[in-house]
Motif scaffolding. Structure first.
Motif, PDB file in Angstrom:
ATOM      1  N   SER A  40       0.956  -1.170  -0.146  1.00 21.27           N
ATOM      2  CA  SER A  40       0.166  -0.010  -0.160  1.00 21.27           C
ATOM      3  C   SER A  40       0.986   1.000   0.121  1.00 21.27           C
ATOM      4  O   SER A  40       0.639   2.338  -0.596  1.00 21.27           O
ATOM      5  CB  SER A  40      -0.919  -0.068   1.175  1.00 21.27           C
ATOM      6  N   GLN A  41       2.033   1.145   0.642  1.00 20.72           N
ATOM      7  CA  GLN A  41       2.941   2.419   0.965  1.00 20.72           C
ATOM      8  C   GLN A  41       3.562   2.679  -0.380  1.00 20.72           C
ATOM      9  O   GLN A  41       3.737   3.616  -0.883  1.00 20.72           O
ATOM     10  CB  GLN A  41       3.815   2.178   2.029  1.00 20.72           C
ATOM     11  N   VAL A  42       3.857   1.577  -0.898  1.00 21.89           N
ATOM     12  CA  VAL A  42       4.648   1.618  -2.347  1.00 21.89           C
ATOM     13  C   VAL A  42       3.605   2.175  -3.574  1.00 21.89           C
ATOM     14  O   VAL A  42       4.222   3.083  -4.105  1.00 21.89           O
ATOM     15  CB  VAL A  42       4.933   0.091  -2.826  1.00 21.89           C
ATOM     16  N   MET A  43       2.238   1.618  -3.544  1.00 23.11           N
ATOM     17  CA  MET A  43       1.741   2.108  -4.559  1.00 23.11           C
ATOM     18  C   MET A  43       1.186   3.731  -4.146  1.00 23.11           C
ATOM     19  O   MET A  43       1.057   4.678  -4.954  1.00 23.11           O
ATOM     20  CB  MET A  43       0.268   1.569  -4.538  1.00 23.11           C
ATOM     21  N   ALA A  44       0.985   4.212  -2.951  1.00 23.15           N
ATOM     22  CA  ALA A  44       0.977   5.447  -2.671  1.00 23.15           C
ATOM     23  C   ALA A  44       1.987   6.393  -3.009  1.00 23.15           C
ATOM     24  O   ALA A  44       1.713   7.595  -3.612  1.00 23.15           O
ATOM     25  CB  ALA A  44       0.806   5.864  -1.079  1.00 23.15           C
ATOM     26  N   ILE A  45       3.315   6.161  -3.109  1.00 19.79           N
ATOM     27  CA  ILE A  45       4.390   6.786  -3.281  1.00 19.79           C
ATOM     28  C   ILE A  45       4.489   6.805  -4.997  1.00 19.79           C
ATOM     29  O   ILE A  45       4.698   7.926  -5.447  1.00 19.79           O
ATOM     30  CB  ILE A  45       5.798   6.203  -2.824  1.00 19.79           C
ATOM     31  N   GLN A  46       4.163   5.800  -5.680  1.00 19.89           N
ATOM     32  CA  GLN A  46       4.241   5.619  -6.916  1.00 19.89           C
ATOM     33  C   GLN A  46       3.281   6.436  -7.698  1.00 19.89           C
ATOM     34  O   GLN A  46       3.551   7.354  -8.477  1.00 19.89           O
ATOM     35  CB  GLN A  46       3.950   4.134  -7.451  1.00 19.89           C
ATOM     36  N   LYS A  47       2.071   6.617  -6.925  1.00 20.95           N
ATOM     37  CA  LYS A  47       0.813   7.351  -7.468  1.00 20.95           C
ATOM     38  C   LYS A  47       1.395   8.988  -7.372  1.00 20.95           C
ATOM     39  O   LYS A  47       1.092   9.698  -8.405  1.00 20.95           O
ATOM     40  CB  LYS A  47      -0.249   7.083  -6.717  1.00 20.95           C
ATOM     41  N   SER A  48       1.850   9.400  -6.350  1.00 22.98           N
ATOM     42  CA  SER A  48       2.263  10.556  -5.992  1.00 22.98           C
ATOM     43  C   SER A  48       3.415  10.828  -7.192  1.00 22.98           C
ATOM     44  O   SER A  48       3.493  12.159  -7.783  1.00 22.98           O
ATOM     45  CB  SER A  48       2.683  10.957  -4.665  1.00 22.98           C
ATOM     46  N   ARG A  49       4.408  10.085  -7.181  1.00 25.07           N
ATOM     47  CA  ARG A  49       5.772  10.649  -7.979  1.00 25.07           C
ATOM     48  C   ARG A  49       5.512  10.290  -9.281  1.00 25.07           C
ATOM     49  O   ARG A  49       5.963  11.094 -10.397  1.00 25.07           O
ATOM     50  CB  ARG A  49       6.722   9.545  -7.629  1.00 25.07           C
ATOM     51  N   TYR A  50       4.415   9.517  -9.853  1.00 28.17           N
ATOM     52  CA  TYR A  50       4.250   9.503 -11.403  1.00 28.17           C
ATOM     53  C   TYR A  50       2.834   9.868 -11.977  1.00 28.17           C
ATOM     54  O   TYR A  50       2.322   9.436 -12.959  1.00 28.17           O
ATOM     55  CB  TYR A  50       4.249   7.988 -11.871  1.00 28.17           C
ATOM     56  N   ASN A  51       2.308  10.974 -11.096  1.00 28.33           N
ATOM     57  CA  ASN A  51       1.270  11.807 -11.712  1.00 28.33           C
ATOM     58  C   ASN A  51      -0.144  10.711 -11.930  1.00 28.33           C
ATOM     59  O   ASN A  51      -0.574  10.847 -12.891  1.00 28.33           O
ATOM     60  CB  ASN A  51       1.444  12.607 -12.670  1.00 28.33           C
ATOM     61  N   PHE A  52      -0.336   9.753 -10.873  1.00 33.06           N
ATOM     62  CA  PHE A  52      -1.630   8.964 -11.115  1.00 33.06           C
ATOM     63  C   PHE A  52      -2.784   9.544 -10.752  1.00 33.06           C
ATOM     64  O   PHE A  52      -2.789  10.616  -9.792  1.00 33.06           O
ATOM     65  CB  PHE A  52      -1.236   7.882 -10.205  1.00 33.06           C
ATOM     66  N   ASP A  53      -3.916   9.641 -11.513  1.00 33.85           N
ATOM     67  CA  ASP A  53      -5.171  10.401 -11.373  1.00 33.85           C
ATOM     68  C   ASP A  53      -6.119   9.415 -11.706  1.00 33.85           C
ATOM     69  O   ASP A  53      -6.388   9.064 -12.681  1.00 33.85           O
ATOM     70  CB  ASP A  53      -5.277  11.576 -12.252  1.00 33.85           C
ATOM     71  N   GLU A  54      -6.966   8.778 -10.452  1.00 32.18           N
ATOM     72  CA  GLU A  54      -8.298   7.837 -10.879  1.00 32.18           C
ATOM     73  C   GLU A  54      -9.298   8.890 -11.179  1.00 32.18           C
ATOM     74  O   GLU A  54      -9.633   9.634 -10.644  1.00 32.18           O
ATOM     75  CB  GLU A  54      -7.999   7.039  -9.745  1.00 32.18           C
ATOM     76  N   ASN A  55      -9.982   8.085 -12.201  1.00 33.86           N
ATOM     77  CA  ASN A  55     -11.352   8.665 -12.524  1.00 33.86           C
ATOM     78  C   ASN A  55     -12.535   8.002 -11.586  1.00 33.86           C
ATOM     79  O   ASN A  55     -12.945   6.956 -11.786  1.00 33.86           O
ATOM     80  CB  ASN A  55     -11.798   8.044 -13.742  1.00 33.86           C
ATOM     81  N   GLY A  90       0.535  11.068 -17.873  1.00 29.40           N
ATOM     82  CA  GLY A  90      -0.140  11.577 -18.989  1.00 29.40           C
ATOM     83  C   GLY A  90      -0.964  10.763 -19.935  1.00 29.40           C
ATOM     84  O   GLY A  90      -1.655  11.088 -20.576  1.00 29.40           O
ATOM     85  N   LYS A  91      -0.601   9.256 -19.765  1.00 28.70           N
ATOM     86  CA  LYS A  91      -1.215   8.354 -20.397  1.00 28.70           C
ATOM     87  C   LYS A  91      -2.556   7.981 -20.077  1.00 28.70           C
ATOM     88  O   LYS A  91      -2.564   7.687 -18.769  1.00 28.70           O
ATOM     89  CB  LYS A  91      -0.417   7.153 -20.842  1.00 28.70           C
ATOM     90  N   SER A  92      -3.439   7.819 -20.800  1.00 31.78           N
ATOM     91  CA  SER A  92      -5.021   7.483 -20.176  1.00 31.78           C
ATOM     92  C   SER A  92      -5.134   5.745 -20.315  1.00 31.78           C
ATOM     93  O   SER A  92      -4.808   5.277 -21.580  1.00 31.78           O
ATOM     94  CB  SER A  92      -6.006   8.007 -21.102  1.00 31.78           C
ATOM     95  N   TYR A  93      -5.864   5.316 -19.384  1.00 36.13           N
ATOM     96  CA  TYR A  93      -6.098   3.760 -19.271  1.00 36.13           C
ATOM     97  C   TYR A  93      -7.527   3.259 -19.186  1.00 36.13           C
ATOM     98  O   TYR A  93      -8.177   4.079 -18.418  1.00 36.13           O
ATOM     99  CB  TYR A  93      -5.190   3.089 -18.213  1.00 36.13           C
ATOM    100  N   VAL A  94      -7.834   2.633 -20.196  1.00 32.69           N
ATOM    101  CA  VAL A  94      -9.403   2.483 -20.191  1.00 32.69           C
ATOM    102  C   VAL A  94      -9.729   0.857 -19.621  1.00 32.69           C
ATOM    103  O   VAL A  94      -8.867   0.253 -19.688  1.00 32.69           O
ATOM    104  CB  VAL A  94      -9.972   2.555 -21.645  1.00 32.69           C
ATOM    105  N   VAL A  95     -11.003   0.681 -19.588  1.00 33.29           N
ATOM    106  CA  VAL A  95     -11.231  -0.639 -19.262  1.00 33.29           C
ATOM    107  C   VAL A  95     -10.833  -1.960 -20.071  1.00 33.29           C
ATOM    108  O   VAL A  95     -10.413  -2.981 -19.812  1.00 33.29           O
ATOM    109  CB  VAL A  95     -12.819  -0.752 -19.146  1.00 33.29           C
ATOM    110  N   GLN A  96     -10.768  -1.322 -21.489  1.00 32.86           N
ATOM    111  CA  GLN A  96     -10.131  -2.421 -22.516  1.00 32.86           C
ATOM    112  C   GLN A  96      -8.829  -2.750 -22.136  1.00 32.86           C
ATOM    113  O   GLN A  96      -8.398  -4.082 -22.523  1.00 32.86           O
ATOM    114  CB  GLN A  96     -10.430  -1.857 -24.069  1.00 32.86           C
ATOM    115  N   ASP A  97      -8.056  -1.845 -21.708  1.00 35.02           N
ATOM    116  CA  ASP A  97      -6.563  -1.924 -21.371  1.00 35.02           C
ATOM    117  C   ASP A  97      -6.662  -3.186 -20.033  1.00 35.02           C
ATOM    118  O   ASP A  97      -5.729  -4.042 -20.179  1.00 35.02           O
ATOM    119  CB  ASP A  97      -5.834  -0.725 -20.952  1.00 35.02           C
TER     120      ASP A  97
END
Length: 666
Positions: free
Chosen positions: A372-387, A425-432
């Motif tokens: 959980s901590q790894v993912m939190a750091i990765q999300k912050s570092r690599y501009n993760f934005d969930e819809n 900056g890359k968008s990921y969709v359900v098909q991915d």
């Protein structure tokens, strides 16, 4: 040994051979300078040479720098190395399936120390080992949630836990309250007393709370998967390490009314018997112990630490101080025991315990916490934005589907293009996500549902890819290490094909090379001789009687060796064969024309027997095949380099070369 392991080993040997001159500590330099060399049209940066030369060096301050001669030699070796890698690429060896598998395997191992997870894991390892320096004795009360509990049920349990906490802090006995309130089944026997424990022996939230308390302190309610706990720490002590004991067990026959009294009298009689000087512990164990697993082994038990045994047994074992000391009888739920101390040892070093600690951490809730901590750091570092809106809708639509039916439901409900998140900056969709699920050959089970389980896994995989791409692009040390191993695998493949296997397997070429270079494979003057070092001078006369005046032969030496080896093999050392006598430390001092002589060399008397002499001359191929193969492989390597220097003309930038020399000597 696998091919990959062999490749890694030979690669290490190769680099040690190619770059054999000691170098300075690694010097950081700018990455986009003019190239140090060009091989044909391929540029090579100076940072690569600096990295390879300084890899593993630990120069002390004030150590003299690399000489100009050493530097030039290393530059030349580096050029040869890069030419071979360039040729391997030209032959397409980097495109083979074998190379891809091997390199991917190396990449997985190489990247691990650089990942966010590694630093978090290292922190947990160190914290656990630090806690393991202490043992804690604590009592607790457990309040569990009722089956299928509601929010109100959970709050009700929490309110009860808070009330019990207040009662204890007001002077109530946690042990008496445990008998009344605790849902831990063992509380009716131990009154909530857990005995001593150390790190990694309790679930993480419980351990965290216990190690935060000092003796006498009581915790707030602690939530774990079992329910709410109230913890009262009784004692903290240095960890005594490990202990090994042997024991005698006398069981209590529950079916007899006076079973406990009979067992108590029997163990008392055994204990009295043990006090006698003539008593042999192992015999007593064999005759009386009712533990079938240990009775035939002198009662010996495996090594154990605090928290590994039931408290009464453990406390008795660790209270013994002298090897061989025997405890008075103690009672546990298994019956009555008498213990004898066999060995003690302190807690092991971090290095020795590291893998066991890691294994324990990866098996408990800490692993989930780290992820959980790894993912939190990765999300912050690599501009993760969930819809979030789409994800909530997709959970409702897709959690009840199966993996097999996932793609069909997407199409029927027209969800394929719904966005999940953006990453770098890359968008990921359900098909991915659907494509990812199709590639994975596993089925995930989750109480939350199909979408939740696979979405979490897919998201983690993409975040990990982003982190690895970031490493390759921005972490110079990792990039250099990765390139070193990539080039090393290619170097090994080329050398194996063009030099090692060709030199080893082509017997016709070996003989041709041998005949062309026969001048290098010559015997000096030789003599058939036996050299006998006398280790026991009292046996010299016996040796003379057996050897003096007799012609040298295999039968004579065999007979002599048989005469003493059966009674005392340390009387003589015998060496026989056909020797180049000018190079032999004993024969070089002998009279080659004298059949029997005694010589003192290096403080030992030697008996020397001289037989047939052979004049200098060429060796037979079979006599020197190993050396021929070695020399032929060196010839092939030299020929390969010469051909590559013609194929890829080498140009050195003198200015950058001088900059490199200065950088290495800073």
């Amino acid at each position: 040994m696998t091919n990959r392991t062999i490749s890694a080993l030979l690669f290490t040997i190769l680099l040690a051979f190619e770059f054999s001159i000691p170098a300075m500590a690694f010097v950081q330099t700018s990455g986009q300078d003019d190239p140090l060399l060009t091989l044909g049209t391929k540029p090579v940066n100076k940072d690569e040479l600096i990295y390879l030369l300084s890899k593993g060096s630990k120069s002390e301050p004030g150590t003299p720098g690399m000489s100009r001669e050493e530097f030039n030699e290393n530059v030349n070796l580096f050029i040869n190395y890069k030419l071979k890698v360039h040729e391997a690429e030209a032959q397409g060896l980097d495109l083979s399936e074998e190379f891809r598998r091997e390199f991917e395997s190396f990449r997985e191992n190489l990247k691990a120390p650089f990942l966010i997870r590694n630093s978090l894991e290292e922190g947990e390892l160190r914290k656990a080992y630090s806690r393991m320096q202490e043992i804690i004795r604590a009592s607790h009360i457990l309040l569990q949630f009722p089956p299928n509990s509601s929010t109100e049920d959970s709050l009700s349990v929490l309110r009860m836990a808070l009330k019990i906490e207040e009662d204890i802090k007001a002077g109530g006995s946690i042990n008496e309250l445990a008998v009344t309130y605790s849902d831990d089944p063992s509380a009716q026997v131990n009154k909530g007393d857990l005995g001593y424990f150390t790190a990694l022996q309790m679930v993480q939230p419980f351990e965290d709370a216990a190690f935060a308390l000092q003796p006498g302190q009581v915790s707030d309610p602690v939530l774990t998967n079992f329910g709410y706990h109230i913890i009262n720490v009784k004692d903290r002590q240095p960890n005594p390490g490990q202990v090994r004991v042997s024991h005698i067990l006398i069981r209590i026959n529950e079916s007899e009314a006076n079973g406990e009294d009979l067992a108590k009298r029997k163990v008392a009689d055994i204990y009295t018997e043990i006090q006698k000087e003539s008593t042999i512990w192992e015999d007593i164990v064999k005759n009386y112990s009712e533990d079938p697993a240990s009775s035939l082994k002198g009662g010996m038990l495996p090594w154990f630490t605090v928290g590994s045994m039931i408290p009464e047994f453990e406390m008795a074992a660790f209270s013994l101080t002298e090897i061989g000391e025997v405890s008075p009888p103690i009672q546990t739920r298994y019956g009555y025991h008498i213990l004898r101390l066999e060995e003690k040892r302190p807690i092991e070093s971090f290095e020795l315990m590291e893998e066991n600690i890691r294994s324990s951490i990866l098996r408990d809730s800490r692993s989930t916490m780290i992820q959980s901590q790894v993912m939190a750091i990765q999300k912050s570092r690599y501009n993760f934005d969930e819809n979030e809106t789409n994800v909530a809708k997709l959970k409702a639509e897709l959690n009840t589907t199966t993996k097999a039916g996932f793609a069909q439901v997407l199409t029927s409900k027209d969800l394929n293009s719904d966005q999940l998140f953006t990453l770098l900056g890359k968008s990921y969709v359900v098909q991915d996500l659907a494509d990812y699920m199709a590639e994975e050959e596993i089925n995930l089970r989750s109480k939350a549902g199909t979408f939740d389980a696979w979405y979490e896994r897919f998201m983690a995989a993409e975040l990990n890819k982003a982190e690895e791409a970031d490493l390759a692009a921005n972490n110079k040390e990792y990039r250099m290490l990765l390139k070193e191993y990539r080039d090393g695998i290619l170097l090994f493949s080329l050398m194996n094909e063009e030099v090692w296997q060709k030199g080893l397997m082509d017997s016709v070429a070996q003989k041709v090379y041998f005949e062309k270079n026969i001048q290098n494979y010559q015997w000096k003057n030789r003599v058939n001789a036996a050299i006998i070092k006398v280790l026991d001078m009292t046996q010299l006369s016996a040796a003379r009687a057996l050897l003096e005046g007799k012609p040298l032969s295999d039968e004579l030496i065999t007979s002599f060796e048989n005469s003493y080896q059966t009674s005392n093999s340390l009387v003589f050392q015998t060496e026989s064969g056909n020797f180049e006598y000018s190079d032999n430390p004993v024969l070089s001092k002998a009279d080659i024309n004298k059949s029997y002589q005694e010589l003192e060399v290096n403080g030992h008397l030697h008996i020397v027997l001289i037989g047939e002499k052979t004049k200098a001359g060429p060796k037979k191929f079979e006599e020197t095949r190993g050396f021929v193969i070695r020399d032929y492989q060196e010839y092939l390597d030299k020929t390969l380099v010469e051909s590559l220097r013609k194929k890829y003309p080498v140009k050195i930038n003198p200015k950058v070369k001088e900059e490199t020399f200065i950088a290495l000597n800073q």
